[in-house]
Design a protein around this motif. Structure first.
Motif, PDB file in Angstrom:
ATOM      1  N   LEU A  10       0.810  -1.215   0.000  1.00  0.00           N
ATOM      2  CA  LEU A  10       0.000   0.000   0.000  1.00  0.00           C
ATOM      3  C   LEU A  10       0.848   1.272   0.000  1.00  0.00           C
ATOM      4  O   LEU A  10       0.448   2.289  -0.579  1.00  0.00           O
ATOM      5  CB  LEU A  10      -0.925   0.004   1.221  1.00  0.00           C
ATOM      6  N   SER A  11       2.010   1.202   0.641  1.00  0.00           N
ATOM      7  CA  SER A  11       2.829   2.411   0.787  1.00  0.00           C
ATOM      8  C   SER A  11       3.347   2.920  -0.555  1.00  0.00           C
ATOM      9  O   SER A  11       3.496   4.133  -0.746  1.00  0.00           O
ATOM     10  CB  SER A  11       4.007   2.156   1.734  1.00  0.00           C
ATOM     11  N   VAL A  12       3.621   2.016  -1.499  1.00  0.00           N
ATOM     12  CA  VAL A  12       4.129   2.479  -2.800  1.00  0.00           C
ATOM     13  C   VAL A  12       3.034   3.207  -3.585  1.00  0.00           C
ATOM     14  O   VAL A  12       3.323   4.108  -4.369  1.00  0.00           O
ATOM     15  CB  VAL A  12       4.709   1.306  -3.627  1.00  0.00           C
ATOM     16  N   ILE A  13       1.781   2.810  -3.360  1.00  0.00           N
ATOM     17  CA  ILE A  13       0.669   3.531  -3.982  1.00  0.00           C
ATOM     18  C   ILE A  13       0.588   4.940  -3.406  1.00  0.00           C
ATOM     19  O   ILE A  13       0.485   5.931  -4.131  1.00  0.00           O
ATOM     20  CB  ILE A  13      -0.660   2.784  -3.763  1.00  0.00           C
ATOM     21  N   GLY A  14       0.670   5.003  -2.069  1.00  0.00           N
ATOM     22  CA  GLY A  14       0.643   6.301  -1.404  1.00  0.00           C
ATOM     23  C   GLY A  14       1.804   7.180  -1.808  1.00  0.00           C
ATOM     24  O   GLY A  14       1.640   8.397  -1.982  1.00  0.00           O
ATOM     25  N   ALA A  15       2.984   6.573  -1.987  1.00  0.00           N
ATOM     26  CA  ALA A  15       4.169   7.346  -2.369  1.00  0.00           C
ATOM     27  C   ALA A  15       3.991   7.975  -3.749  1.00  0.00           C
ATOM     28  O   ALA A  15       4.331   9.143  -3.955  1.00  0.00           O
ATOM     29  CB  ALA A  15       5.404   6.448  -2.341  1.00  0.00           C
ATOM     30  N   SER A  16       3.453   7.215  -4.693  1.00  0.00           N
ATOM     31  CA  SER A  16       3.235   7.747  -6.046  1.00  0.00           C
ATOM     32  C   SER A  16       2.204   8.866  -6.037  1.00  0.00           C
ATOM     33  O   SER A  16       2.393   9.912  -6.679  1.00  0.00           O
ATOM     34  CB  SER A  16       2.774   6.628  -6.985  1.00  0.00           C
ATOM     35  N   LEU A  17       1.109   8.654  -5.305  1.00  0.00           N
ATOM     36  CA  LEU A  17       0.066   9.678  -5.239  1.00  0.00           C
ATOM     37  C   LEU A  17       0.571  10.934  -4.543  1.00  0.00           C
ATOM     38  O   LEU A  17       0.294  12.057  -4.991  1.00  0.00           O
ATOM     39  CB  LEU A  17      -1.160   9.126  -4.511  1.00  0.00           C
ATOM     40  N   LEU A  18       1.314  10.756  -3.455  1.00  0.00           N
ATOM     41  CA  LEU A  18       1.831  11.905  -2.709  1.00  0.00           C
ATOM     42  C   LEU A  18       2.869  12.671  -3.521  1.00  0.00           C
ATOM     43  O   LEU A  18       2.835  13.908  -3.581  1.00  0.00           O
ATOM     44  CB  LEU A  18       2.435  11.438  -1.386  1.00  0.00           C
ATOM     45  N   TYR A  19       3.794  11.947  -4.152  1.00  0.00           N
ATOM     46  CA  TYR A  19       4.822  12.583  -4.984  1.00  0.00           C
ATOM     47  C   TYR A  19       4.160  13.365  -6.116  1.00  0.00           C
ATOM     48  O   TYR A  19       4.531  14.510  -6.399  1.00  0.00           O
ATOM     49  CB  TYR A  19       5.763  11.519  -5.539  1.00  0.00           C
ATOM     50  N   GLY A  20       3.153  12.745  -6.754  1.00  0.00           N
ATOM     51  CA  GLY A  20       2.445  13.425  -7.826  1.00  0.00           C
ATOM     52  C   GLY A  20       1.699  14.649  -7.338  1.00  0.00           C
ATOM     53  O   GLY A  20       1.667  15.680  -8.014  1.00  0.00           O
ATOM     54  N   ALA A  21       1.098  14.552  -6.150  1.00  0.00           N
ATOM     55  CA  ALA A  21       0.359  15.683  -5.589  1.00  0.00           C
ATOM     56  C   ALA A  21       1.293  16.853  -5.284  1.00  0.00           C
ATOM     57  O   ALA A  21       0.964  18.014  -5.545  1.00  0.00           O
ATOM     58  CB  ALA A  21      -0.371  15.249  -4.324  1.00  0.00           C
ATOM     59  N   ILE A  22       2.467  16.541  -4.730  1.00  0.00           N
ATOM     60  CA  ILE A  22       3.440  17.593  -4.415  1.00  0.00           C
ATOM     61  C   ILE A  22       3.903  18.290  -5.694  1.00  0.00           C
ATOM     62  O   ILE A  22       3.972  19.523  -5.768  1.00  0.00           O
ATOM     63  CB  ILE A  22       4.643  17.006  -3.637  1.00  0.00           C
ATOM     64  N   LEU A  23       4.211  17.489  -6.718  1.00  0.00           N
ATOM     65  CA  LEU A  23       4.631  18.073  -7.994  1.00  0.00           C
ATOM     66  C   LEU A  23       3.531  18.956  -8.582  1.00  0.00           C
ATOM     67  O   LEU A  23       3.807  20.034  -9.127  1.00  0.00           O
ATOM     68  CB  LEU A  23       4.975  16.960  -8.983  1.00  0.00           C
ATOM     69  N   THR A  24       2.296  18.499  -8.473  1.00  0.00           N
ATOM     70  CA  THR A  24       1.174  19.252  -9.031  1.00  0.00           C
ATOM     71  C   THR A  24       0.967  20.574  -8.303  1.00  0.00           C
ATOM     72  O   THR A  24       0.756  21.617  -8.942  1.00  0.00           O
ATOM     73  CB  THR A  24      -0.115  18.409  -8.951  1.00  0.00           C
TER      74      THR A  24
END
Length: 239
Positions: free
Chosen positions: A208-222
């Motif tokens: 689950l953490s890798v899903i959260g990491a991708s979403l969080l990284y993408g959100a920060i970039l956005t």
């Protein structure tokens, strides 16, 4: 915002810019699964990477779909530049969801695997695909003509960044121990791929953490992208 997203959909369909990327994705998945049987999660690792690349290309082609004059008119109707670009990013992500569904369910339905995937594997794989597509979109938006005027240069720079993202493991092995933590600054796609390749031995937290990491990284970039876009607009207005 739904009406704005609908308008972007109409523009995107009429432009046919979606054609090359989606055609290559559909054909690529068919080609990869033309040889059977295939391991379940390792195959999904490939299609997740493939969708990451295709989603980045889709966002890249959509983010500057309008001319400057057309964008000014659309911005007046939408109410703000930020709302327009948030809609573009959301639409890019929505557009990638059918591709994710196709990548996950096509091989399962047509029995391209060496066994039948479980419901958990199908569900988690779909989440990995969707999260990775968001990551690709969040990366690609930075190569808008708002920041890089030359489309050739911006495409080359995006291509280099994608290659670096796919090569994180090799880069980490090459770096000295003191600099290995710098890898954390790069997009976490490799973590998702590692979990998929070695899925059975992973804990639920790791899955689950890798899903959260991708979403969080993408959100920060956005958020950073929208902040810089807004700042650039204010600087331009003040000149």
């Amino acid at each position: 915002m739904p009406s704005l997203i609908s308008f972007l959909h109409t523009c995107f369909m009429r432009s046919y810019r979606y054609g090359p990327a989606t055609f290559v994705f559909f054909l690529g998945i068919i080609f990869v699964y033309s040889v059977v049987p295939n391991p379940v999660m390792a195959s999904y690792a490939f299609s997740t990477t493939f969708l990451f690349i295709v989603s980045a290309v889709i966002c890249y082609t959509l983010i500057d779909i309008e001319t400057a004059n057309q964008e000014s008119v659309t911005m007046l109707h939408s109410g703000s530049l930020l709302k327009l670009y948030i809609s573009k990013l959301l639409y890019s992500w929505i557009f990638s969801v059918p591709l994710a569904l196709y990548a996950v369910f096509f091989p399962a339905i047509f029995q391209k695997f060496d066994r039948n995937p479980s419901l958990e594997e199908l569900s988690m794989s779909l989440l990995y695909h969707v999260a990775s597509s968001w990551l690709g979109i969040a990366l690609a938006c930075w190569f808008s003509s708002k920041f890089i005027r030359s489309r050739v240069m911006s495409f080359l720079m995006l291509s280099v960044l994608i290659v670096i993202t796919l090569s994180v493991q090799g880069i980490e092995n090459f770096l000295p121990d003191g600099l290995k933590k710098a890898i954390l600054l790069l997009p976490p796609l490799n973590s998702t791929i590692n979990v998929l390749v070695d899925y059975e031995s992973q804990t639920l937290f790791s899955k689950l953490s890798v899903i959260g990491a991708s979403l969080l990284y993408g959100a920060i970039l956005t958020v950073l992208f929208l902040f810089m876009l807004h700042k650039r607009k204010l600087d331009t207005a003040g000149q």
